[in-house]
Design a protein around this motif. Structure first.
Motif, PDB file in Angstrom:
ATOM      1  N   ARG A 102      -6.563   6.709  -8.971  1.00  0.00           N
ATOM      2  CA  ARG A 102      -7.347   5.696  -8.246  1.00  0.00           C
ATOM      3  C   ARG A 102      -6.502   4.464  -7.975  1.00  0.00           C
ATOM      4  O   ARG A 102      -5.771   4.001  -8.845  1.00  0.00           O
ATOM      5  CB  ARG A 102      -8.557   5.259  -9.086  1.00  0.00           C
ATOM      6  N   TRP A 108       0.830  -1.211   0.000  1.00  0.00           N
ATOM      7  CA  TRP A 108       0.000   0.000   0.000  1.00  0.00           C
ATOM      8  C   TRP A 108       0.864   1.262   0.000  1.00  0.00           C
ATOM      9  O   TRP A 108       0.525   2.255  -0.627  1.00  0.00           O
ATOM     10  CB  TRP A 108      -0.965   0.005   1.189  1.00  0.00           C
ATOM     11  N   LEU A 167      -4.346  10.655   1.657  1.00  0.00           N
ATOM     12  CA  LEU A 167      -5.173  10.508   0.461  1.00  0.00           C
ATOM     13  C   LEU A 167      -5.915  11.812   0.164  1.00  0.00           C
ATOM     14  O   LEU A 167      -6.096  12.192  -0.993  1.00  0.00           O
ATOM     15  CB  LEU A 167      -6.198   9.382   0.663  1.00  0.00           C
ATOM     16  N   PHE A 168      -6.343  12.481   1.241  1.00  0.00           N
ATOM     17  CA  PHE A 168      -7.219  13.657   1.126  1.00  0.00           C
ATOM     18  C   PHE A 168      -6.606  14.785   0.290  1.00  0.00           C
ATOM     19  O   PHE A 168      -7.210  15.259  -0.663  1.00  0.00           O
ATOM     20  CB  PHE A 168      -7.537  14.172   2.535  1.00  0.00           C
ATOM     21  N   GLY A 169      -5.405  15.202   0.675  1.00  0.00           N
ATOM     22  CA  GLY A 169      -4.800  16.355   0.009  1.00  0.00           C
ATOM     23  C   GLY A 169      -4.509  16.098  -1.453  1.00  0.00           C
ATOM     24  O   GLY A 169      -4.430  17.029  -2.250  1.00  0.00           O
ATOM     25  N   ARG A 170      -4.345  14.819  -1.808  1.00  0.00           N
ATOM     26  CA  ARG A 170      -3.981  14.467  -3.182  1.00  0.00           C
ATOM     27  C   ARG A 170      -5.161  13.893  -3.964  1.00  0.00           C
ATOM     28  O   ARG A 170      -5.012  13.477  -5.103  1.00  0.00           O
ATOM     29  CB  ARG A 170      -2.826  13.467  -3.156  1.00  0.00           C
ATOM     30  N   ASN A 171      -6.325  13.873  -3.352  1.00  0.00           N
ATOM     31  CA  ASN A 171      -7.517  13.391  -4.051  1.00  0.00           C
ATOM     32  C   ASN A 171      -7.359  11.984  -4.612  1.00  0.00           C
ATOM     33  O   ASN A 171      -7.724  11.692  -5.762  1.00  0.00           O
ATOM     34  CB  ASN A 171      -7.913  14.359  -5.173  1.00  0.00           C
ATOM     35  N   ILE A 172      -6.818  11.099  -3.780  1.00  0.00           N
ATOM     36  CA  ILE A 172      -6.672   9.703  -4.192  1.00  0.00           C
ATOM     37  C   ILE A 172      -7.975   8.958  -3.896  1.00  0.00           C
ATOM     38  O   ILE A 172      -8.502   9.042  -2.790  1.00  0.00           O
ATOM     39  CB  ILE A 172      -5.531   9.004  -3.416  1.00  0.00           C
ATOM     40  N   ALA A 173      -8.471   8.252  -4.878  1.00  0.00           N
ATOM     41  CA  ALA A 173      -9.663   7.425  -4.671  1.00  0.00           C
ATOM     42  C   ALA A 173      -9.235   5.970  -4.564  1.00  0.00           C
ATOM     43  O   ALA A 173      -8.201   5.576  -5.110  1.00  0.00           O
ATOM     44  CB  ALA A 173     -10.634   7.598  -5.832  1.00  0.00           C
ATOM     45  N   ILE A 174     -10.007   5.184  -3.837  1.00  0.00           N
ATOM     46  CA  ILE A 174      -9.754   3.743  -3.815  1.00  0.00           C
ATOM     47  C   ILE A 174     -11.054   3.001  -4.115  1.00  0.00           C
ATOM     48  O   ILE A 174     -12.142   3.452  -3.755  1.00  0.00           O
ATOM     49  CB  ILE A 174      -9.125   3.256  -2.488  1.00  0.00           C
ATOM     50  N   GLY A 211      -4.407   0.969   9.664  1.00  0.00           N
ATOM     51  CA  GLY A 211      -5.419   1.734   8.939  1.00  0.00           C
ATOM     52  C   GLY A 211      -4.800   2.588   7.842  1.00  0.00           C
ATOM     53  O   GLY A 211      -3.634   2.985   7.916  1.00  0.00           O
ATOM     54  N   LEU A 212      -5.592   2.850   6.827  1.00  0.00           N
ATOM     55  CA  LEU A 212      -5.129   3.715   5.731  1.00  0.00           C
ATOM     56  C   LEU A 212      -5.051   5.162   6.205  1.00  0.00           C
ATOM     57  O   LEU A 212      -5.997   5.668   6.793  1.00  0.00           O
ATOM     58  CB  LEU A 212      -6.132   3.679   4.583  1.00  0.00           C
ATOM     59  N   PRO A 213      -3.952   5.833   5.891  1.00  0.00           N
ATOM     60  CA  PRO A 213      -3.798   7.225   6.333  1.00  0.00           C
ATOM     61  C   PRO A 213      -4.628   8.176   5.465  1.00  0.00           C
ATOM     62  O   PRO A 213      -4.178   8.649   4.429  1.00  0.00           O
ATOM     63  CB  PRO A 213      -2.297   7.472   6.148  1.00  0.00           C
ATOM     64  N   LEU A 214      -5.840   8.447   5.926  1.00  0.00           N
ATOM     65  CA  LEU A 214      -6.779   9.231   5.129  1.00  0.00           C
ATOM     66  C   LEU A 214      -6.235  10.620   4.799  1.00  0.00           C
ATOM     67  O   LEU A 214      -6.467  11.149   3.709  1.00  0.00           O
ATOM     68  CB  LEU A 214      -8.100   9.354   5.891  1.00  0.00           C
ATOM     69  N   GLY A 215      -5.501  11.197   5.761  1.00  0.00           N
ATOM     70  CA  GLY A 215      -4.959  12.540   5.533  1.00  0.00           C
ATOM     71  C   GLY A 215      -4.056  12.584   4.310  1.00  0.00           C
ATOM     72  O   GLY A 215      -4.016  13.590   3.588  1.00  0.00           O
TER      73      GLY A 215
END
Lengths: 348, 348
Positions: free
Chosen positions: A262, A250, A280-287, A274-278
Motif C-alpha cells: 500500500r 510517485w 498498479l493493477f498487475g501488482r495489486n498496489i493499493a493507495i 495521472g496515475l498509471p492504473l495498469g
C-alpha cells in the motif's frame, strides 16, 4: 493587527490588516502564540499554486483564546488551543466519521476571506468543531510538539494509516521534509518493524533516526529503488509513505512498494500526470490517504505528546519573528531550514 | 487434441493442437470438464488486447486429473480439480502471503507457450501450488458454482476486499457483468447492509437481486451518480466495486464513492488514461484491488459453496460445445449471453 500576505512568486510581506473579530456566534478569536511555515506554503511561494495579491497565508497555529462567540461551549477566554489546518463544524456526517476535511461548513486558513495562521490573531469559525484545548500547565518545552499537531504530525500519521502500517510492517518513507519525518515517527508509533527513511540531508537523517528509522537510503531514483529492493529480499516495502506529491516521488513510491503493498499518499499532488492504473493493477498496489483529517487524530496524538510517548518537536529547526517571516520562507525554499516557527509576539 | 485458438479480431477457431502432456515433474494433465469465456477474453476478441495468430485462449476451467508428474503430492489421477486463472508455485513469499498472481514461477493460461482453458485438456505447471480439489461426491448441480471460483467469484470477492466491504457497508457495484454480479454476492457474504447494483439489463438485475442487491440503478453516467447520491443522503457509497476498467466506469466510480471511501478495482484497465490523483486527494478516496489472487480465496469460497451459503452458478446462462465456442464469444460480445460455459466433452 499584522499578518503575513503573499503577492506572487517569492513576495511574502507583513502588513497591517483588519483585526480578527467575531462575526458569527460560533466563532472565537485566537491570539497566535506560535505559527509555522508548511512545505505546501512553498508551492504558493514558488508560484506553482496561484494566490490573489495580498491573500493571507499560513494554516498551522496555536494560541490563546481571546474572545468567544455566544454559541461556543468548548473553549473559554484564556484557554490555550491548537487549530488543525482546516476548520469544521464537528457535527456533520463527515465530521462524525472523522473526515473533517470534507465538512461542507469547513474551510482552509488563508483561503480568500479568511485569516491565515501566520499573523497576530485569527478568527476561528466553527470553534467547537475545530479547536482542541491543551492543559494550562503543560510545559513550554512541549509547545513545538503541540504546534506540529496542527498539520505535519497528523499528516505523517495519515500517510501511515493510508499505507496500512501496523505491527511488523516494513515501511519506506519518500520525502525527508517535516511530513516525511513525522511519517517515520508515526510508523514507529504504530509498531512498524523496519522503517527506511530516504534522503541525503544529514541533519534530517539524524531526526529520522531519532524518530525511529532503522535504515537510511541516500540514493535517489532508480538507484534508491534498487537499494531498497536489495534491503528487502527483492520484495520492496509493504507500506510506502508518499510525502512529496510529484511525478518523480510517485515513481519512486511505485518502484519500492512490494506487490500487494500500500502507498499512503499525503503529498499534495503538483504537476502530476495521472496515475498509471495498469501498473498498479498487475501488482495489486493499493493507495490510501489524501488531505489529512488532522482534527480526527489530534486527541490521540496530543495524549501521546503529553505522556512523552512521542515528540515531533525536533522537526522545527528555526524560529523567526513575524517581521522576519519572509526569511523563514526563503530558508525553507533553499532547504537551509527544515521547518520554521513564526512567533508573532516577539520583536523582529 | 482440440482447443480454442484466436486469429485476430472476432476470429475464434477450434483446431487440432498437440496433446497436453507432462513436461516437468511438478506438472499434471487435466481433462477439462467445464471451461468458460471471460469478459476479459472479449478484449482479445475485439482486437483491443493483441494476441499472436493461433494463440490459445481461455483461463477458467475445472476437470479431472488424467496424468500426474513425479513430484506432485496434492492430487491424484481421477481427482476433480478447479484451476485458478493463473498457476503459481505455492511456496514463494508472494504465494505464502496469498498473492499468487505475483508468483515469479507462475503464469497465465493461454499465454504464449501454455495451454488455454478452452480445450480438451490442459498441462498444469506447478500443480501443487495451483489446483484445488473438490469432493468426489459433490453434486453435478454445483459444477457451475465451482467453475465460477476459477475467476469471476474470486475476482468479485477481491473487488469487495479491495473496497473494504464489511458489516454495515453501503456498497455500489459498477459493471453488471459476471464479475460485477459476483461482487454483489461477495458484498452480501461480507455483511454489507446496502448493495446498489448498476445496470439496465433485466435478466442481470434479477441475478443481482438473487445475489443480495438491495437497490438497482438503471441510469448511467451523471444521472447514475445523481441517483446514487440521492439514495445515500447526498454522500455516495462507502465502498465501490469497479468491475469494468474503462475511463467511463472509473468516472462513475469516482462520482458515486463517498469522501473517505474506497474503490475496489478489478476491471482490467483498458484504454484508460491515468487516474486523476488530485481528485482523489482532496476527498480522501482510497483504491485497492488489481488482478485477483483467486487461488488464495478458493478454499474459503469453496467451503461456502459446498455448505450452500453462496451459489454463484447463476452467472452462467448458456452452455456451448467446444465446436460452438465461437458462438459463445459472439453471444457475450453482443450481450445476449452473460457468461458462457464451454463443454469440450459434448458433441457440437
Amino acid at each position: 493587527m499584522r499578518a503575513t500576505t503573499i503577492y506572487g512568486t517569492r513576495d511574502i510581506r507583513v502588513e497591517e490588516v483588519p483585526d480578527a473579530a467575531i462575526k458569527e456566534a460560533t466563532d472565537v478569536v485566537v491570539r497566535v502564540e506560535l505559527a509555522c511555515i508548511c512545505g505546501s506554503d512553498l508551492w504558493a511561494y514558488r508560484g506553482v499554486a496561484k494566490r490573489a495579491d495580498g491573500q493571507r497565508i499560513g494554516h498551522e497555529f496555536l494560541g490563546i483564546v481571546e474572545e468567544v462567540g455566544g454559541d461556543v461551549k468548548s473553549v473559554q477566554v484564556g484557554d490555550r488551543v491548537i487549530a488543525p489546518f482546516v476548520w469544521s463544524d464537528g457535527t456533520c456526517a463527515y465530521c462524525q466519521a472523522g473526515l473533517q476535511t470534507s465538512c461542507r461548513a469547513g474551510g482552509f486558513w488563508g483561503s480568500k476571506g479568511s485569516d491565515g495562521g501566520q499573523g497576530e490573531a485569527v478568527r476561528v469559525p466553527q470553534a467547537d468543531g475545530t479547536l482542541v484545548r491543551v492543559p494550562a500547565d503543560a510545559p513550554a518545552s512541549l509547545l513545538p510538539a503541540f504546534l506540529s499537531l496542527s498539520d505535519v504530525m497528523g499528516t505523517g500519521h495519515h500517510a501511515a494509516m493510508g499505507a496500512g502500517v501496523g505491527p511488523g510492517s516494513t515501511v519506506a518513507v519518500v520525502g525527508d521534509g517535516a511530513v516525511g519525518l513525522c511519517g517515520v515517527l508515526a510508523a514507529k508509533r504504530l509498531g512498524a518493524e523496519r522503517i527506511i527513511a530516504m534522503g541525503r540531508h544529514e541533519d534530517r537523517a539524524k531526526i529520522a533516526s531519532l524518530f525511529g528509522a532503522t535504515d537510511q537510503v541516500a540514493e535517489r531514483g532508480e538507484a534508491a529503488i534498487e537499494r531498497i529492493k536489495e534491503m528487502t529480499g527483492g520484495l520492496g516495502a509493504s507500506a510506502v509513505l508518499e510525502c512529496v506529491g510529484t511525478e518523480q516521488s510517485w515513481g519512486t513510491a511505485m518502484g519500492i512498494v512490494r506487490d500487494g503493498g500500500r502507498i499512503g499518499y499525503v503529498g499534495v499532488p503538483h504537476e502530476m500526470p495521472g496515475l498509471p492504473l495498469g501498473k498498479l493493477f498487475g501488482r495489486n498496489i493499493a493507495i490510501g490517504g489524501g488531505v489529512a483529517p488532522v482534527r480526527a487524530y489530534l486527541p490521540e496524538l496530543l495524549a501521546d505528546v503529553l505522556a512523552g510517548r512521542i515528540d515531533p518537536g525536533p522537526v522545527f529547526d528555526r524560529t523567526v519573528s513575524l517581521d522576519d517571516v519572509a526569511l523563514g520562507y526563503q530558508a525553507m525554499d533553499e532547504r537551509t531550514a527544515l521547518k520554521v516557527i513564526v512567533q508573532p509576539q516577539i520583536a523582529g
